[in-house]
Design a protein around this motif. Structure first.
Motif, mmCIF file in Angstrom:
data_model
loop_
_atom_site.group_PDB
_atom_site.id
_atom_site.type_symbol
_atom_site.label_atom_id
_atom_site.label_comp_id
_atom_site.label_asym_id
_atom_site.label_seq_id
_atom_site.Cartn_x
_atom_site.Cartn_y
_atom_site.Cartn_z
ATOM 1 N N LEU A 1 -2.785 -6.253 -5.948
ATOM 2 C CA LEU A 1 -3.115 -5.777 -4.602
ATOM 3 C C LEU A 1 -2.174 -4.669 -4.121
ATOM 4 O O LEU A 1 -2.604 -3.721 -3.481
ATOM 5 C CB LEU A 1 -3.068 -6.939 -3.605
ATOM 6 N N GLN A 2 -0.892 -4.815 -4.401
ATOM 7 C CA GLN A 2 0.122 -3.942 -3.789
ATOM 8 C C GLN A 2 0.872 -3.039 -4.770
ATOM 9 O O GLN A 2 1.580 -2.141 -4.326
ATOM 10 C CB GLN A 2 1.211 -4.784 -3.080
ATOM 11 N N GLY A 3 0.761 -3.338 -6.053
ATOM 12 C CA GLY A 3 1.590 -2.608 -7.020
ATOM 13 C C GLY A 3 0.943 -1.303 -7.469
ATOM 14 O O GLY A 3 -0.197 -1.009 -7.136
ATOM 15 N N ASN A 4 1.690 -0.546 -8.228
ATOM 16 C CA ASN A 4 1.211 0.681 -8.839
ATOM 17 C C ASN A 4 0.094 0.326 -9.843
ATOM 18 O O ASN A 4 0.313 -0.435 -10.775
ATOM 19 C CB ASN A 4 2.435 1.330 -9.514
ATOM 20 N N PRO A 5 -1.114 0.882 -9.659
ATOM 21 C CA PRO A 5 -2.243 0.516 -10.515
ATOM 22 C C PRO A 5 -2.026 0.845 -11.996
ATOM 23 O O PRO A 5 -2.627 0.206 -12.857
ATOM 24 C CB PRO A 5 -3.423 1.329 -9.959
ATOM 25 N N ALA A 6 -1.168 1.821 -12.277
ATOM 26 C CA ALA A 6 -0.938 2.212 -13.676
ATOM 27 C C ALA A 6 0.171 1.386 -14.343
ATOM 28 O O ALA A 6 0.501 1.590 -15.503
ATOM 29 C CB ALA A 6 -0.582 3.686 -13.737
ATOM 30 N N MET A 7 0.724 0.436 -13.579
ATOM 31 C CA MET A 7 1.855 -0.334 -14.069
ATOM 32 C C MET A 7 1.507 -1.143 -15.335
ATOM 33 O O MET A 7 0.455 -1.760 -15.397
ATOM 34 C CB MET A 7 2.283 -1.283 -12.938
ATOM 35 N N VAL A 8 2.399 -1.125 -16.310
ATOM 36 C CA VAL A 8 2.257 -1.988 -17.483
ATOM 37 C C VAL A 8 2.735 -3.375 -17.068
ATOM 38 O O VAL A 8 3.866 -3.530 -16.602
ATOM 39 C CB VAL A 8 3.112 -1.468 -18.666
ATOM 40 N N MET A 9 1.865 -4.359 -17.213
ATOM 41 C CA MET A 9 2.224 -5.715 -16.778
ATOM 42 C C MET A 9 2.213 -6.687 -17.950
ATOM 43 O O MET A 9 1.298 -6.687 -18.756
ATOM 44 C CB MET A 9 1.255 -6.189 -15.696
ATOM 45 N N VAL A 10 3.254 -7.506 -17.984
ATOM 46 C CA VAL A 10 3.377 -8.502 -19.046
ATOM 47 C C VAL A 10 3.550 -9.880 -18.427
ATOM 48 O O VAL A 10 4.308 -10.048 -17.467
ATOM 49 C CB VAL A 10 4.611 -8.222 -19.939
ATOM 50 N N LEU A 11 2.850 -10.839 -18.984
ATOM 51 C CA LEU A 11 3.048 -12.233 -18.605
ATOM 52 C C LEU A 11 3.895 -12.874 -19.692
ATOM 53 O O LEU A 11 3.519 -12.853 -20.868
ATOM 54 C CB LEU A 11 1.692 -12.931 -18.485
ATOM 55 N N ALA A 12 5.050 -13.413 -19.308
ATOM 56 C CA ALA A 12 5.961 -14.017 -20.284
ATOM 57 C C ALA A 12 6.093 -15.512 -20.014
ATOM 58 O O ALA A 12 6.570 -15.919 -18.950
ATOM 59 C CB ALA A 12 7.328 -13.340 -20.224
ATOM 60 N N GLY A 13 5.641 -16.308 -20.953
ATOM 61 C CA GLY A 13 5.825 -17.762 -20.901
ATOM 62 C C GLY A 13 7.162 -18.063 -21.549
ATOM 63 O O GLY A 13 7.266 -18.169 -22.773
ATOM 64 N N ASN A 14 8.202 -18.179 -20.719
ATOM 65 C CA ASN A 14 9.565 -18.336 -21.257
ATOM 66 C C ASN A 14 9.901 -19.814 -21.509
ATOM 67 O O ASN A 14 9.153 -20.708 -21.147
ATOM 68 C CB ASN A 14 10.567 -17.701 -20.282
ATOM 69 N N LYS A 15 11.037 -20.015 -22.127
ATOM 70 C CA LYS A 15 11.532 -21.347 -22.552
ATOM 71 C C LYS A 15 10.621 -21.943 -23.618
ATOM 72 O O LYS A 15 10.373 -23.161 -23.646
ATOM 73 C CB LYS A 15 11.720 -22.301 -21.359
#
Ligand code: GTP
Length: 170
Positions: free
Chosen positions: A106-120
């Protein structure tokens, strides 16, 4: 290579998911069993050399505690990349991660590279979020997905390299 880029990268996610630990693993090769909770945000810088060129990351490690939520836009505004972190042993942290992804869409830069990290990812016996669940959510929402461990270093360099490759190509 001639292709040298500087990129703002932000880490977001629930408190205690391992944001600071992922950054310290990447930047210093360190891990602390008793990593202190971040207050406000912390800044780190690291340069990666890739075939595509060099990427200098300006890394903002935000505080996950709810009382700092209102500060987050200052850190993701103008960011070229965001890493949204959850803890595979906490369903609550996964729910929180999805809220961050919604906020970024909704609010971020539309061209942003986004990663979902399932840590631990080293906490396999305590797992509460299936790999498939994280992966599907990431696919459906246009994010890269990795399960990581700041403790064992699993996929930590890969995480930053994947982002770097995409930014150097762009
Ligand atoms: P806030 O600053 O409060 O938002 O937390 P954070 O997301 O930065 O988490 P932090 O890096 O401070 O880690 C929280 C706790 O989890 C610390 O005790 C770390 O040692 C531990 N931790 C972080 N990453 C891992 C991991 O991959 N595996 C395991 N087993 N523990 C981890």
């Amino acid at each position: 290579s001639e292709n040298n880029v500087q990129a703002k990268l932000v880490l977001l996610g629930d408190m205690g998911t391992g944001k600071t630990s992922l950054v310290l693993r990447f930047v210093k090769g360190q891990f602390h069993d008793h990593q202190e909770s971040t207050i406000g945000a912390a800044f780190f810088s690291q340069t990666l050399s890739l075939n595509e060129g060099t990427v200098k990351f300006d890394i903002w490690d935000t505080a996950g505690q709810e009382r700092y939520h209102s500060l987050a836009p200052m850190y993701y505004r103008g960011a070229a990349a965001a890493v949204v972190v959850y803890d595979i042993s906490s369903m609550e942290s996964f729910v929180r991660a999805k809220k961050w992804v919604e906020e970024l869409h909704l609010q971020g830069n539309p061209a942003m590279v986004m990663v979902l990290a399932g840590n631990k990812a080293d906490l396999e016996p305590k797992r509460r979020v299936d790999t498939e669940e994280g992966k599907l959510y990431a696919e459906d929402n246009g994010l890269l997905f990795l399960e990581t461990s700041a403790k064992t270093a699993q996929n930590v360099n890969e995480l930053f390299y994947e982002i770097g490759k995409r930014l150097a190509r762009a």
